[in-house]
Design an enzyme around this catalytic site. Structure first.
Site, PDB file in Angstrom:
ATOM      1  CD  GLU A 296      -1.463  -2.495   1.706  1.00 53.67           C
ATOM      2  OE1 GLU A 296      -2.290  -3.292   1.478  1.00 53.67           O
ATOM      3  OE2 GLU A 296      -0.380  -2.489   1.935  1.00 53.67           O
ATOM      4  CE1 TYR A 297       5.634   5.400   2.940  1.00 56.56           C
ATOM      5  CE2 TYR A 297       6.890   4.541   1.281  1.00 56.56           C
ATOM      6  CZ  TYR A 297       6.474   5.549   2.151  1.00 56.56           C
ATOM      7  OH  TYR A 297       7.388   6.817   2.216  1.00 56.56           O
ATOM      8  CG  LEU A 298       6.305   0.230  -2.265  1.00 53.74           C
ATOM      9  CD1 LEU A 298       7.241  -0.923  -2.826  1.00 53.74           C
ATOM     10  CD2 LEU A 298       7.330   1.491  -1.977  1.00 53.74           C
TER      11      LEU A 298
END
Length: 394
Positions: A296-298
């Site tokens: 999700e962060y990337l």
């Protein structure tokens, strides 16, 4: 002595003294809680360092004592038990007008008091994280072990604990188990002794501290057996002995942070939170925890408000700045710590840099009152993550 750190002088004083005690200076001690208390509060487990007996409510009791400080200053102090009215507490007072170590900037410093004779003491204020960690490591203490008398060995005296520790020691095939195994075994032993598994969800703040306490006792138990089984005549020289001693100290220092991460990870999993730990974000940076995870962060399409960062540090008086360059996409940096108290100026600087503290619930009161509302407990942090990152909100 020239060249020695304040911490090393304090360690030697503890070994030479009759009794010793340490605690983090809280906002209550430095006058930043909004109350009218004066002087340094002494928790009841440490009362023997200032009084030969504990008192009950009904009257005040006091006596005098001299403290010689690490910088050469001497104060003639009043040791007092407040037992009148609603008060029921022990304090060291009358440091003199403008005594520098009871100012806000020293909130969060480690105060060490060593009893030399009945009326004579040595006092130390450890202000840097290096000094604080060196002192705590010398006695194999966690920040949560402070607020009580210092024991040279800090080994458990509970027979139930000792038997479980011995069983684990007998199963070992290596000198010292990994930090992960130590953390796991500490949780297992704590669960067997207290059978309060629901507290992982209902009271994670209390559960975390209980696990840390058991793990430090377990570590000290193993360490003492290993050291006592060492043949001191095997050391070729004093330098060889010192090298081995440094190995023990460095092991104590290095395991503390990893232990905290292991226990937090277990709590997050037990509370059904999704996260990635020690995963690379930018370059070689590896944040301790990213919620709901690295994928999700990337994902540049992922809403930033659905990303939460958490770093874990046992103490954070100065090292909190290290997290500012981690997880660039997340502006608010959450930081879990066992630190008890930080100065108002440091907290203002943290807030300016969007660093939000997360601490065990029982430590909230050690921070300046004006900032307590901005600090999360572990349970509050978990609830926030669950609300922001739950499947229903994604």
């Amino acid at each position: 002595m020239a060249g020695e750190s304040t911490a090393s002088v304090a360690v030697q004083a503890v070994h030479d003294g009759v009794l010793a005690f340490c605690k983090f200076l809280s906002a209550n001690d430095t006058g930043k809680t909004g109350g009218h208390q004066a002087g340094i509060y002494i928790p009841k487990p440490a009362v023997p360092i200032i009084f030969s007996q504990s008192y009950t409510r009904g009257a005040n009791h006091d006596r005098r004592g001299e403290i010689i400080w690490h910088d050469g200053k001497t104060t003639c102090n009043r040791f007092i038990y407040y037992g009148r009215g609603t008060r029921n507490e022990y304090r060291i007072t009358q440091f003199g007008r403008g005594f520098e170590y009871l100012s806000d900037e020293h909130t969060g410093d480690l105060f060490v008091l060593v009893k030399i004779t009945q009326d004579s003491y040595q006092g130390f204020i450890l202000s840097t994280e290096e000094d604080i960690e060196e002192f705590l490591a010398a006695f194999s203490m966690s920040p949560s072990d402070t607020g009580r008398l210092i024991s040279y060995s800090q080994v458990s005296k509970d027979m139930g604990e000792i038997q479980l520790f011995q069983n684990f020691f007998n199963s070992l095939t290596e000198d010292f188990p990994s930090t992960g195994l130590m953390a796991e075994k500490a949780r297992e032993i704590e669960g067997f002794l207290y059978n309060q598994d629901q507290e992982v969800k209902n009271n994670p703040d209390k559960k975390l501290l209980s696990w840390i306490e058991i793990e430090y006792k377990l570590f000290r138990f193993i360490e003492n057996i290993r050291f006592n089984n060492t043949n001191n005549s095997a050391y070729g020289s004093i330098d060889d002995f010192i090298a081995v001693a440094l190995t023990y100290i460095n092991r104590r220092k290095s395991r503390a942070g990893k232990s905290l991460e292991h226990h937090l990870s277990y709590i997050f999993k037990s509370n059904n939170l999704r996260f990635s730990e020690q995963t690379t974000t930018e370059g070689k940076v590896k944040p301790d925890f990213i919620f709901p995870g690295k994928a999700e962060y990337l994902n540049k399409q992922w809403p930033l408000e659905r990303l939460i960062f958490l770093a874990a540090k046992t103490t954070c008086k100065d090292r909190w700045r290290q997290i500012l360059n981690e997880a660039d996409r997340i502006s608010t940096k959450h930081l879990f710590t066992l630190q008890q108290g930080i100065s108002s100026e440091q907290l203002k600087e943290m807030e300016k840099n969007q660093v939000k503290l997360v601490v065990p619930q029982k430590y909230i009161s050690t921070f300046p009152k004006a900032h307590q509302g901005n600090i999360l407990t572990l349970k509050e942090f978990i609830e926030m993550v669950a609300s922001n990152c739950s499947e229903s909100n994604l």
